[in-house]
Design a protein around this motif. Structure first.
Motif, PDB file in Angstrom:
ATOM      1  N   ARG A 358       0.683  -1.190   0.141  1.00  0.00           N
ATOM      2  CA  ARG A 358      -0.110   0.008   0.099  1.00  0.00           C
ATOM      3  C   ARG A 358       0.687   1.372   0.161  1.00  0.00           C
ATOM      4  O   ARG A 358       0.368   2.296  -0.590  1.00  0.00           O
ATOM      5  N   VAL A 359       1.838   1.056   0.737  1.00  0.00           N
ATOM      6  CA  VAL A 359       2.876   2.316   0.838  1.00  0.00           C
ATOM      7  C   VAL A 359       3.572   2.601  -0.727  1.00  0.00           C
ATOM      8  O   VAL A 359       3.481   3.734  -1.136  1.00  0.00           O
ATOM      9  N   ILE A 360       3.924   1.592  -1.164  1.00  0.00           N
ATOM     10  CA  ILE A 360       4.494   1.544  -2.299  1.00  0.00           C
ATOM     11  C   ILE A 360       3.455   1.898  -3.516  1.00  0.00           C
ATOM     12  O   ILE A 360       3.883   3.017  -4.236  1.00  0.00           O
ATOM     13  N   ARG A 361       2.276   1.807  -3.573  1.00  0.00           N
ATOM     14  CA  ARG A 361       1.200   2.181  -4.518  1.00  0.00           C
ATOM     15  C   ARG A 361       1.030   3.685  -4.243  1.00  0.00           C
ATOM     16  O   ARG A 361       0.714   4.296  -5.108  1.00  0.00           O
ATOM     17  N   SER A 362       1.004   4.342  -2.961  1.00  0.00           N
ATOM     18  CA  SER A 362       0.644   5.348  -2.759  1.00  0.00           C
ATOM     19  C   SER A 362       1.561   6.196  -3.390  1.00  0.00           C
ATOM     20  O   SER A 362       1.355   7.372  -3.864  1.00  0.00           O
ATOM     21  N   ILE A 363       2.872   5.872  -3.043  1.00  0.00           N
ATOM     22  CA  ILE A 363       3.743   6.693  -3.855  1.00  0.00           C
ATOM     23  C   ILE A 363       3.760   6.818  -5.436  1.00  0.00           C
ATOM     24  O   ILE A 363       4.021   7.796  -5.737  1.00  0.00           O
ATOM     25  N   TRP A 364       3.767   5.729  -5.804  1.00  0.00           N
ATOM     26  CA  TRP A 364       3.633   5.404  -7.280  1.00  0.00           C
ATOM     27  C   TRP A 364       2.481   6.268  -7.868  1.00  0.00           C
ATOM     28  O   TRP A 364       2.542   6.689  -9.035  1.00  0.00           O
ATOM     29  N   ASP A 365       1.406   6.209  -6.989  1.00  0.00           N
ATOM     30  CA  ASP A 365       0.085   7.016  -7.595  1.00  0.00           C
ATOM     31  C   ASP A 365       0.287   8.464  -7.499  1.00  0.00           C
ATOM     32  O   ASP A 365      -0.184   9.241  -8.048  1.00  0.00           O
ATOM     33  N   ASP A 366       1.233   8.867  -6.796  1.00  0.00           N
ATOM     34  CA  ASP A 366       1.397  10.447  -6.452  1.00  0.00           C
ATOM     35  C   ASP A 366       2.581  10.958  -7.330  1.00  0.00           C
ATOM     36  O   ASP A 366       3.914  10.677  -6.966  1.00  0.00           O
ATOM     37  N   PRO A 367       2.483  11.739  -8.217  1.00  0.00           N
ATOM     38  CA  PRO A 367       3.378  12.097  -9.122  1.00  0.00           C
ATOM     39  C   PRO A 367       4.278  13.056  -8.525  1.00  0.00           C
ATOM     40  O   PRO A 367       5.356  13.502  -8.848  1.00  0.00           O
ATOM     41  N   GLY A 368       3.884  13.874  -7.367  1.00  0.00           N
ATOM     42  CA  GLY A 368       4.534  14.747  -6.742  1.00  0.00           C
ATOM     43  C   GLY A 368       5.730  14.010  -5.537  1.00  0.00           C
ATOM     44  O   GLY A 368       6.446  14.714  -5.130  1.00  0.00           O
ATOM     45  N   ARG A 369       5.580  12.730  -5.454  1.00  0.00           N
ATOM     46  CA  ARG A 369       6.561  11.994  -4.533  1.00  0.00           C
ATOM     47  C   ARG A 369       7.266  10.938  -5.118  1.00  0.00           C
ATOM     48  O   ARG A 369       7.052  10.235  -6.097  1.00  0.00           O
ATOM     49  N   ASP A 370       8.794  11.246  -5.017  1.00  0.00           N
ATOM     50  CA  ASP A 370       9.825  10.084  -5.278  1.00  0.00           C
ATOM     51  C   ASP A 370      10.855  10.035  -4.554  1.00  0.00           C
ATOM     52  O   ASP A 370      11.959  10.794  -4.929  1.00  0.00           O
ATOM     53  N   PRO A 371      10.799   9.440  -3.421  1.00  0.00           N
ATOM     54  CA  PRO A 371      11.759   9.584  -2.330  1.00  0.00           C
ATOM     55  C   PRO A 371      13.018   8.844  -2.694  1.00  0.00           C
ATOM     56  O   PRO A 371      12.942   7.959  -3.672  1.00  0.00           O
ATOM     57  N   GLU A 372      14.123   9.002  -2.251  1.00  0.00           N
ATOM     58  CA  GLU A 372      15.144   8.187  -2.592  1.00  0.00           C
ATOM     59  C   GLU A 372      15.389   6.716  -1.950  1.00  0.00           C
ATOM     60  O   GLU A 372      15.853   5.979  -2.541  1.00  0.00           O
ATOM     61  N   ILE A 373      14.518   6.781  -0.876  1.00  0.00           N
ATOM     62  CA  ILE A 373      14.385   5.425  -0.237  1.00  0.00           C
ATOM     63  C   ILE A 373      13.052   5.552   0.440  1.00  0.00           C
ATOM     64  O   ILE A 373      12.624   6.486   1.049  1.00  0.00           O
ATOM     65  N   ILE A 374      12.355   4.206   0.685  1.00  0.00           N
ATOM     66  CA  ILE A 374      11.136   4.275   1.361  1.00  0.00           C
ATOM     67  C   ILE A 374      11.317   3.954   2.936  1.00  0.00           C
ATOM     68  O   ILE A 374      11.745   2.888   3.179  1.00  0.00           O
ATOM     69  N   THR A 375      10.763   4.928   3.416  1.00  0.00           N
ATOM     70  CA  THR A 375      10.732   4.980   5.008  1.00  0.00           C
ATOM     71  C   THR A 375       9.417   5.192   5.491  1.00  0.00           C
ATOM     72  O   THR A 375       8.358   5.065   4.722  1.00  0.00           O
ATOM     73  N   ALA A 376       9.410   5.153   6.777  1.00  0.00           N
ATOM     74  CA  ALA A 376       7.975   4.891   7.531  1.00  0.00           C
ATOM     75  C   ALA A 376       7.478   6.164   7.522  1.00  0.00           C
ATOM     76  O   ALA A 376       6.400   6.780   7.716  1.00  0.00           O
ATOM     77  N   GLY A 377       8.150   7.304   7.132  1.00  0.00           N
ATOM     78  CA  GLY A 377       7.740   8.489   7.028  1.00  0.00           C
ATOM     79  C   GLY A 377       7.043   8.769   5.798  1.00  0.00           C
ATOM     80  O   GLY A 377       6.330   9.808   5.477  1.00  0.00           O
ATOM     81  N   GLU A 378       6.976   7.632   4.853  1.00  0.00           N
ATOM     82  CA  GLU A 378       6.155   7.822   3.720  1.00  0.00           C
ATOM     83  C   GLU A 378       4.707   7.258   3.676  1.00  0.00           C
ATOM     84  O   GLU A 378       4.133   7.129   2.684  1.00  0.00           O
ATOM     85  N   ILE A 379       4.477   6.987   5.029  1.00  0.00           N
ATOM     86  CA  ILE A 379       3.123   6.168   4.960  1.00  0.00           C
ATOM     87  C   ILE A 379       2.153   7.128   4.897  1.00  0.00           C
ATOM     88  O   ILE A 379       2.246   8.222   5.482  1.00  0.00           O
ATOM     89  N   ASP A 380       1.152   7.050   4.144  1.00  0.00           N
ATOM     90  CA  ASP A 380       0.118   8.055   3.999  1.00  0.00           C
ATOM     91  C   ASP A 380      -1.103   7.780   4.837  1.00  0.00           C
ATOM     92  O   ASP A 380      -2.029   6.943   4.441  1.00  0.00           O
ATOM     93  N   TRP A 381      -0.952   8.388   5.954  1.00  0.00           N
ATOM     94  CA  TRP A 381      -1.894   8.064   6.575  1.00  0.00           C
ATOM     95  C   TRP A 381      -3.389   8.334   6.615  1.00  0.00           C
ATOM     96  O   TRP A 381      -4.596   8.170   7.005  1.00  0.00           O
ATOM     97  N   SER A 382      -3.457   9.625   5.566  1.00  0.00           N
ATOM     98  CA  SER A 382      -4.679   9.810   4.949  1.00  0.00           C
ATOM     99  C   SER A 382      -5.534   8.822   4.055  1.00  0.00           C
ATOM    100  O   SER A 382      -6.490   8.825   3.749  1.00  0.00           O
ATOM    101  N   SER A 383      -4.685   7.645   3.833  1.00  0.00           N
ATOM    102  CA  SER A 383      -5.302   6.689   2.752  1.00  0.00           C
ATOM    103  C   SER A 383      -6.370   5.586   3.643  1.00  0.00           C
ATOM    104  O   SER A 383      -5.809   5.292   4.683  1.00  0.00           O
ATOM    105  N   GLN A 384      -7.565   5.708   3.227  1.00  0.00           N
ATOM    106  CA  GLN A 384      -8.320   4.678   3.958  1.00  0.00           C
ATOM    107  C   GLN A 384      -7.901   3.306   4.070  1.00  0.00           C
ATOM    108  O   GLN A 384      -8.034   2.534   5.133  1.00  0.00           O
ATOM    109  N   PRO A 385      -7.420   2.692   2.927  1.00  0.00           N
ATOM    110  CA  PRO A 385      -6.900   1.582   3.059  1.00  0.00           C
ATOM    111  C   PRO A 385      -5.918   1.254   4.090  1.00  0.00           C
ATOM    112  O   PRO A 385      -5.770   0.057   4.701  1.00  0.00           O
TER     113      PRO A 385
END
Length: 981
Positions: A358-385
């Motif tokens: 789910r974290v990976i999908r939320s990053i790929w679905d957001d054109p404004g986000r492309d972190p160097e590495i995926i951390t716990a800070g990238e969790i989108d808590w606004s996502s209902q799933p």
């Protein structure tokens, strides 16, 4: 490089339904040919399977035995925790056994060469077994594990042959077990036996254990036979019958310990397994670069802030770990493996895969986000799933309040709605807090490791945590830790303050705000006039005044009018000697709210009992109250930023003057300092070295000043000062020196002539004065001082009156005496006019012959001023007032700026006592001046020479004085002239 360039997720991660079926590998469904294709179809399954060293070794151990007719049988126990790969290992063995003849299947795990030609495989899903009927096959029933194995190998006839032994209460003998095993390579996969045993009675458990021993013996003594049993070594913490399951697991371990080889299928390759399952491809170069960049980042941060990076992150081993885990950060995997696994409803395997997907999908679905590495800070808590996975599934729905108020609310506000450091810190903290244990949280070092990015300095996460701790409603300090924090369900003291502040009346908060602002605007730059209701309340003064107003409307009126009464308005005379400060409307409301919060905290503090029950609240208040004070001071300073000047302009004082960068809210400049700095920066006020060009001064000031009554070409310096302070087009005047300097400049340039009270006149060539009735010029004498009074006159050079002032005896001043004329009376002796001195000895001499008008004694402390006041008591002054100015750093932090003027000694504020108290609170090096001003009436007081000489002997060290005397009386002047004659 971002993760979108360095990796490519699998299609089902980006586009599929991320439900349990995708990530919940079920051995039972596989052997029934059910479930999603990713597990059911062997080609898809092997594409998603990472060949760990342990899993590859397991495959070789099993199928090498099947390939060799001389190899003895074996019993293997897969001993793993939840999510340890046992189910995936069983499915791997199943697919290989079912497709052993296809050399293209599973080649990463088992080489095509040397494989057995065929393998008879039987899989038992004991977790799905029933009781008392283990499994149904048409109209037949297998009532025990032994009976089910007999049916799997021999069909209905074998099951019928069991007869009465087809029961959990029975156990077949060794001959029966030997007879049911076919004479060919066989593989028995037995999953979750412990969960089935939990359904049995004690006797039935004993029977099952007896059968298992018999089966293991039969397998071990046969050729080309392998039995694989799964044995979860850790059960969920709050499973039903947890103690019973633990006991049964130990029973299995004991019974198989002597005959089984223990294998952990994943070993230490959990990261590789997860990456293989979630990503189609990962660029090794991207992984290597990210590893190197983060290793360099951690080294740099550790050098500058050694307490912000854990030691382990500085090692080459951790750099290699980053490369292995890429594009996931190792700290995120650690949280899933060590922190979340303690949650009763968290399945380490499917829960972790589903969360990461789910974290990976939320990053790929957001054109404004492309972190160097995926951390716990990238969790989108606004996502209902994601909320459904981490809150609903794990019975943590009460954290929704923290998500809404803090992660998305306060953190989002601090980041200005960007995905900044505050949101990343809050996201990581919430994930870490889910277990609701005492150590479920993070300190600055772990937070820095968890969310820091390579384009940051290193202190951003720690600073974000500090700011979040002062704004979030569900954030608490972790017990036993000085700087670690965790989220909790219940609202903290900040939320209580937020709720309580609604009970603080706006009027009360405004009064408190006005008091604080008035204190902050004390200073020596201008005379402070706090909260005038209208322009009429602000007097006309020939000195700089600063009016502190409640509204811009009042401020504009104060600087424009001396009386703004409708129908009787009077324009202000001294327009260049007044400014007014008013609040910005929006800023005022923010400042009032800050005061309401502070007062709410003070009310809660007063009501919190000094008991163990109130200990946490008191600790939180102790931390938060200083921050609330800082915030209130800063917002108050920001609010009063609207400056009114006489031309009708309302200017906004820049933030850099109100709150300079890197300045603590407790050490902000005083309001007057901010105003002065702003005026200087905008060049709206004359400086100490400024003067007007001579022509401009004559045009704007001299020509507009009121002439002397009987001399229309002359102006008094007092009238020039009045004109200067009222003329349009001029700047503000903070110091009358600019007026003196402008007149002196015009004299030097030959444009003006000055006539002093003693008859001396000055122009650009020097001075003309009278001595022994002779009017003469002194070219070396220059005009250096210039009183602003009614006795000093100024005229334009070339005017008739100026020419008269400059006449000398040689140029026709006076008529020559004839022998028959009586001599002219002598002129008044030099120095017979009003006199001022700053020398106490000279003052005693003057007082023998002159009347003392006033005496100012300025001291370096209130204590010295009190001594001076006592020593001067015999002088018998008719009035005594106190002036005081104190400014500097406070001993316990903060700044002080205090002034009082024209205060009686007996005033309600007790000015000397107040000055003493404040002076004691100031740090060394601060500025303190306390002045005693003694007045002796308009006529003055005579015969005080002896008393002044006595006073001189009691003068406080470091004190200064100024004494003003009346002109010599006629008698005294005559006596003086005769004495000099």
């Amino acid at each position: 490089m971002g993760v979108k360039s360095g990796s490519r997720p699998r299609s089902d991660v980006l586009h599929g339904e991320l439900d349990d079926a995708i990530f919940a590998a079920s051995f039972g469904k596989l052997i029934r040919d059910e479930g999603p294709d990713i597990y059911r179809k062997p080609d898809r399954f092997f594409q998603n399977t990472h060949p760990t060293a342990a899993l590859s070794r397991l495959c070789r151990d099993v199928f090498d035995r099947h390939a060799s007719p001389t190899e003895a049988g074996a019993v293997l126990r897969l001993s793993t925790g939840f999510g340890g790969g046992k189910t995936h290992a069983l499915m791997t063995l199943w697919h290989l056994a079912q497709n052993i003849g296809d050399p293209t299947m599973g080649i990463d795990l088992l080489a095509p060469a040397g494989r057995p030609k065929s393998v008879r495989v039987v899989g038992i899903d004991a977790e799905g077994a029933g009781y008392p009927i283990f499994a149904r096959h048409g109209d037949q029933e297998a009532r025990s594990l032994a009976a089910e194995l007999a049916f799997q190998f021999g069909g209905a006839s074998a099951l019928n042959a069991f007869g009465p032994a087809n029961s959990a209460a029975a156990s077949p003998d060794a001959a029966t077990v030997e007879a049911m095993l076919p004479n060919e390579p066989i593989l028995i996969l037995l999953d979750e036996l412990v969960l089935y045993m939990a359904k049995l009675t004690t006797q039935e458990v004993g029977n099952l254990v007896g059968f298992l021993r018999t089966l293991m013996t039969a397998i071990a003594t046969r050729k080309q036979a392998v039995l694989v049993i799964t044995d979860p070594k850790d059960q969920p913490a709050d499973s039903e019958n947890a103690a019973k399951l633990e006991h049964l697991a130990r029973v299995i371990e004991q019974q198989t310990g002597r005959q089984a080889t223990v294998i952990e299928p994943i070993g230490d390759e959990t990261a590789q397994v997860i990456i293989r399952r979630l990503f189609d491809s990962v660029d090794p170069a991207a992984a290597a670069k990210t590893s190197a960049d983060y290793h360099a980042l951690y080294q740099r941060v550790a050098e500058e802030h050694s307490d912000l990076i854990p030691e382990e992150a500085l090692t080459p081993k951790y750099a290699a770990r980053i490369r292995t885990c890429y594009p996931l950060h190792p700290r995120l995997l650690k949280t899933a493996e060590e922190r979340l696994r303690v949650l009763p409803d968290y399945n380490l395997s499917r829960g972790t895969l589903r969360l990461f997907a789910r974290v990976i999908r939320s990053i790929w679905d957001d054109p404004g986000r492309d972190p160097e590495i995926i951390t716990a800070g990238e969790i989108d808590w606004s996502s209902q799933p994601i909320q459904a996975d981490l809150l609903e599934r794990l019975d943590r729905e009460k954290f929704r309040a923290a998500v809404a108020a803090d992660v998305l609310g306060h953190a989002g506000e601090l980041d200005n709605a960007e995905w900044g450091s505050h949101r990343r810190v809050a996201s990581a903290l919430l994930l870490e807090s889910l277990p609701l244990e005492g150590n479920s949280g993070l300190g600055p070092a772990d937070l820095t490791l968890a969310v820091l990015r390579t384009d940051e300095a290193g202190i951003e996460p720690a600073e974000a945590l500090d700011r979040l701790s002062g704004s979030c409603w569900h954030l608490y300090p972790m017990s036993g830790s000085a700087n670690a924090w965790q989220f909790r369900y219940e609202p903290n003291i900040l939320k209580q303050i937020e709720e309580r502040m609604g009970q603080v009346a706006r009027a009360d908060a405004l009064d408190r705000l006005k008091t604080d602002v008035q204190k902050s605007f004390q200073g020596a730059f201008a005379r402070l006039l706090p909260w005038p209701p209208n322009a009429k309340a602000v007097p006309e003064r020939a000195e700089l005044q600063l009016a502190l107003c409640e509204s811009e409307e009042t401020a504009k009126s104060v600087v424009s009018y001396s009386d703004d009464t409708p129908g009787a308005q009077n324009v202000r005379t001294y327009r260049n000697a007044i400014v007014a400060i008013a609040p910005d409307v929006a800023g005022l409301e923010k400042a009032i709210q800050r005061i309401q919060r502070l007062k709410a905290a003070e009310d809660i503090e007063a009501e919190t009992p000094a008991t163990e029950a109130g200990k946490l609240a008191r600790e939180l208040l102790k931390k938060q109250k200083p921050e609330l004070i800082k915030a209130a001071r800063l917002e108050a300073a920001r609010a009063f930023n609207r400056l009114a000047i006489a031309d009708g302009s309302i200017l906004t004082i820049d933030e850099r003057f109100i709150a300079p960068p890197d300045t603590s809210p407790l050490q902000l400049p005083s309001g007057q300092d901010a105003v002065r700095a702003f005026l200087d920066d905008r060049k709206l006020i004359y400086g100490a070295q400024d003067s007007l060009h001579q022509d401009y001064f004559i045009e704007r000031v001299f020509s507009g000043a009121v002439p002397v009554g009987n001399s229309p070409d002359a102006r008094t310096t007092a009238s020039l000062q009045k004109r200067f302070l009222g003329a349009q087009g001029l700047k503000l005047v903070g110091d009358p020196s600019v007026i003196r300097a402008s007149i002196l400049r015009a004299v030097t340039e030959g444009k003006l002539v000055v006539h002093q009270e003693d008859g001396s006149a000055f122009d650009n060539e020097g001075a003309v004065y009278t001595s022994n009735n002779v009017r003469q010029r002194d070219k070396g004498r220059k005009l250096t001082t210039l009183p602003m009074d009614e006795a000093t006159l100024v005229a334009e050079a070339g005017s008739a009156i100026a020419a008269g002032w400059l006449k000398t005896s040689e140029s026709g001043f006076g008529e020559p005496k004839s022998d028959y004329q009586l001599p002219m009376p002598p002129p008044p002796p030099k120095g017979s006019g009003p006199a001022t001195t700053t020398d106490i000895v000279v003052a005693g001499q003057f007082a023998d012959k002159r009347r003392l008008l006033s005496l100012r004694i300025s001291c370096l402390s209130a204590a010295d001023a009190q001594k001076a006041l006592g020593a001067a008591a015999p002088l018998g002054a008719s009035t005594t007032i106190i002036e005081a100015e104190l400014a500097g750093e406070l001993k316990d932090g903060g700044k002080l700026s205090f002034s009082v003027a024209d205060a009686k000694v007996s005033a309600a504020i007790k000015p000397l006592t107040m000055a003493q108290t404040l002076g004691n609170a100031l740090a060394p090096g601060s500025s303190i001046r306390v002045t005693v001003v003694l007045g002796f009436g308009p006529e003055g007081k005579s015969d005080l020479g002896a008393l002044l000489r006595t006073l001189a002997m009691q003068f406080p060290e470091g004190a200064t004085m100024e004494a003003r005397f009346a002109p010599l009386s006629d008698v005294a002047a005559g006596s003086s002239a005769l004495a000099g004659g």
